[in-house]
Design an enzyme around this catalytic site. Structure first.
Site, PDB file in Angstrom:
ATOM      1  N   LYS A  13       0.958  -1.110   0.169  1.00  0.00           N
ATOM      2  CA  LYS A  13       0.006   0.192   0.222  1.00  0.00           C
ATOM      3  C   LYS A  13       1.048   1.461  -0.145  1.00  0.00           C
ATOM      4  O   LYS A  13       0.553   2.734  -0.808  1.00  0.00           O
ATOM      5  CB  LYS A  13      -1.093  -0.177   1.186  1.00  0.00           C
ATOM      6  CG  LYS A  13      -2.102  -0.581   1.379  1.00  0.00           C
ATOM      7  CD  LYS A  13      -2.828  -0.740   2.966  1.00  0.00           C
ATOM      8  CE  LYS A  13      -2.058  -0.755   3.531  1.00  0.00           C
ATOM      9  NZ  LYS A  13      -1.349  -1.809   4.190  1.00  0.00           N
ATOM     10  N   ARG A  88      -9.141   2.643   9.416  1.00  0.00           N
ATOM     11  CA  ARG A  88      -9.304   1.146   9.797  1.00  0.00           C
ATOM     12  C   ARG A  88     -10.560  -0.134  10.440  1.00  0.00           C
ATOM     13  O   ARG A  88      -9.962  -0.898  10.622  1.00  0.00           O
ATOM     14  CB  ARG A  88      -7.886   1.079  10.812  1.00  0.00           C
ATOM     15  CG  ARG A  88      -6.502   0.743  10.089  1.00  0.00           C
ATOM     16  CD  ARG A  88      -6.031  -0.065  10.181  1.00  0.00           C
ATOM     17  NE  ARG A  88      -4.289  -0.176  10.362  1.00  0.00           N
ATOM     18  CZ  ARG A  88      -3.447   0.271  10.279  1.00  0.00           C
ATOM     19  NH1 ARG A  88      -3.497   1.474   8.930  1.00  0.00           N
ATOM     20  NH2 ARG A  88      -2.119  -0.306   9.910  1.00  0.00           N
ATOM     21  N   ARG A 127      12.434 -10.246   6.562  1.00  0.00           N
ATOM     22  CA  ARG A 127      12.816  -8.547   7.077  1.00  0.00           C
ATOM     23  C   ARG A 127      14.166  -8.950   7.881  1.00  0.00           C
ATOM     24  O   ARG A 127      13.784  -9.651   9.176  1.00  0.00           O
ATOM     25  CB  ARG A 127      12.507  -8.089   7.080  1.00  0.00           C
ATOM     26  CG  ARG A 127      13.368  -6.613   7.262  1.00  0.00           C
ATOM     27  CD  ARG A 127      12.003  -5.440   7.140  1.00  0.00           C
ATOM     28  NE  ARG A 127      11.170  -4.890   7.964  1.00  0.00           N
ATOM     29  CZ  ARG A 127      10.332  -4.339   8.160  1.00  0.00           C
ATOM     30  NH1 ARG A 127      10.055  -3.501   7.699  1.00  0.00           N
ATOM     31  NH2 ARG A 127       9.910  -4.007   9.668  1.00  0.00           N
ATOM     32  N   ARG A 160      14.367  -8.629  13.005  1.00  0.00           N
ATOM     33  CA  ARG A 160      13.144  -7.662  14.259  1.00  0.00           C
ATOM     34  C   ARG A 160      12.317  -8.569  14.706  1.00  0.00           C
ATOM     35  O   ARG A 160      10.787  -8.822  14.585  1.00  0.00           O
ATOM     36  CB  ARG A 160      12.837  -6.483  13.808  1.00  0.00           C
ATOM     37  CG  ARG A 160      14.353  -5.281  12.856  1.00  0.00           C
ATOM     38  CD  ARG A 160      14.331  -3.854  13.515  1.00  0.00           C
ATOM     39  NE  ARG A 160      12.800  -4.021  12.955  1.00  0.00           N
ATOM     40  CZ  ARG A 160      11.778  -2.841  12.134  1.00  0.00           C
ATOM     41  NH1 ARG A 160      12.918  -1.905  11.678  1.00  0.00           N
ATOM     42  NH2 ARG A 160      10.962  -2.452  11.937  1.00  0.00           N
ATOM     43  N   ARG A 171      -0.374  -9.830  13.410  1.00  0.00           N
ATOM     44  CA  ARG A 171      -0.969  -8.815  12.745  1.00  0.00           C
ATOM     45  C   ARG A 171      -2.200  -8.917  12.087  1.00  0.00           C
ATOM     46  O   ARG A 171      -2.332  -8.315  11.773  1.00  0.00           O
ATOM     47  CB  ARG A 171       0.495  -8.641  12.256  1.00  0.00           C
ATOM     48  CG  ARG A 171       1.128  -7.112  12.896  1.00  0.00           C
ATOM     49  CD  ARG A 171       2.722  -6.827  12.808  1.00  0.00           C
ATOM     50  NE  ARG A 171       2.043  -5.437  11.857  1.00  0.00           N
ATOM     51  CZ  ARG A 171       3.074  -5.901  10.663  1.00  0.00           C
ATOM     52  NH1 ARG A 171       4.507  -6.229  10.684  1.00  0.00           N
ATOM     53  NH2 ARG A 171       3.263  -4.998   9.710  1.00  0.00           N
TER      54      ARG A 171
HETATM   55  P1  AMP Z   1       0.775   1.161   9.438  1.00  0.00           P
HETATM   56  O1  AMP Z   1       2.167   2.066   9.042  1.00  0.00           O
HETATM   57  O2  AMP Z   1      -0.524   1.857   8.382  1.00  0.00           O
HETATM   58  O3  AMP Z   1       0.641   0.447   9.513  1.00  0.00           O
HETATM   59  O4  AMP Z   1       0.509   2.162  10.683  1.00  0.00           O
HETATM   60  C1  AMP Z   1       0.990   2.161  12.190  1.00  0.00           C
HETATM   61  C2  AMP Z   1       0.674   1.767  13.274  1.00  0.00           C
HETATM   62  O5  AMP Z   1       0.506   3.028  13.298  1.00  0.00           O
HETATM   63  C3  AMP Z   1      -0.371   0.891  13.615  1.00  0.00           C
HETATM   64  O6  AMP Z   1       0.062  -0.743  14.157  1.00  0.00           O
HETATM   65  C4  AMP Z   1      -1.485   1.536  13.918  1.00  0.00           C
HETATM   66  O7  AMP Z   1      -0.846   1.468  15.791  1.00  0.00           O
HETATM   67  C5  AMP Z   1      -1.445   2.940  13.535  1.00  0.00           C
HETATM   68  N1  AMP Z   1      -2.317   3.005  13.186  1.00  0.00           N
HETATM   69  C6  AMP Z   1      -1.495   3.859  11.268  1.00  0.00           C
HETATM   70  N2  AMP Z   1      -3.106   4.112  11.290  1.00  0.00           N
HETATM   71  C7  AMP Z   1      -4.043   4.322  12.238  1.00  0.00           C
HETATM   72  C8  AMP Z   1      -5.538   3.588  11.881  1.00  0.00           C
HETATM   73  N3  AMP Z   1      -6.100   4.214  10.987  1.00  0.00           N
HETATM   74  N4  AMP Z   1      -6.109   3.426  13.167  1.00  0.00           N
HETATM   75  C9  AMP Z   1      -5.275   3.067  14.112  1.00  0.00           C
HETATM   76  N5  AMP Z   1      -4.234   2.981  14.332  1.00  0.00           N
HETATM   77  C10 AMP Z   1      -3.817   4.052  13.445  1.00  0.00           C
END
Ligand code: AMP
Length: 218
Positions: A13, A88, A127, A160, A171
């Site tokens: 994405k 989300r 990774r 990691r 996840r």
């Molecule tokens: P991402 O880089 O999109 O995977 O986001 C990293 C982390 O940021 C996620 O695992 C959440 O903890 C938080 N996060 C990002 N976007 C959202 C969202 N729309 N709602 C809630 N938490 C978010």
């Protein structure tokens, strides 16, 4: 245009959102990047978000929605946005719809990138990071010359916590549940477009572009 990129972790994405936003002249908004940036700057928002991010949990809706709505009502978002990582949850999706409606706008398309889960698992667990210099390798796309040592400094390569199989499985499971709810929500609104996310990044960009072109002439 107002576009949303949807998909499980590892579908690409972020990469695609950057390319498409640049090509289409849209503002790329990644809530994950916004939280990471705030955490690096040690702001109150960043430090509280960090507690959830480090456990792979969602940051609470009220915080996330406020941050995102503030961002999309800034003037540089008037040219249109490419949302990556938001919404989300269903309350996030509804809050977004309401705000866009109040601006006489709406989501044009939700681009749902799909990759088989065994491939995602391999992508996410492949990774390896150098414990000495931080260089990143990937067993599929960028393998080190010597299996467990860094090409640059001979440091030991480690996996990691985020990339370890059990964490990755957790996840994926959590994200699958959230993603499926959003898929139904946008299907009901006839906004959802599924895109095959396997293959070279260029091929995926082309598939996404053809859907966007179709939506923009409709
Ligand atoms: P991402 O880089 O999109 O995977 O986001 C990293 C982390 O940021 C996620 O695992 C959440 O903890 C938080 N996060 C990002 N976007 C959202 C969202 N729309 N709602 C809630 N938490 C978010």
């Amino acid at each position: 245009m107002q576009l949303i990129l949807l998909g499980l972790p590892g579908v690409g994405k972020g990469t695609q959102a950057k390319i498409l936003a640049k090509d289409l002249g849209l503002l790329h908004i990644s809530t994950g990047d916004m939280f990471r940036d705030a955490a690096e700057r040690e702001t109150f928002l960043g430090l509280s978000a960090q507690q959830y991010m480090s456990k792979g949990q969602l940051v609470p809706d009220e915080v996330t929605i406020r941050m995102l709505l503030e961002r999309i009502t800034e003037t540089d978002a008037e040219k249109g946005v490419m949302l990556d990582g938001f919404p989300r949850t269903i309350p996030q999706a509804k809050a977004l719809d309401e705000t866009l409606n109040s601006q006489n706008s709406l989501i044009d398309a939700v681009l749902y990138i799909q990759v088989p889960e065994n491939e995602l698992f391999a992508r996410l667990t492949g990774r390896w990071t150098c414990s000495e210099c931080g260089e990143i390798y990937h067993t599929q796309t960028n393998p080190p010359q010597k299996e467990i040592l860094c090409d640059k400094c001979d440091g030991e390569l480690v996996q990691r916590a985020d990339d370890q199989p059990d964490t990755v499985r957790g996840r994926l499971n959590a994200n699958r549940e959230w993603t499926e709810q959003l898929v139904h929500y946008y299907e009901d609104l006839s906004k959802l477009h599924s895109i095959d996310g396997t293959g070279e990044p260029k091929e995926i960009t082309a598939r996404l572009m053809s859907v966007i072109e179709m939506v923009s002439v409709a």
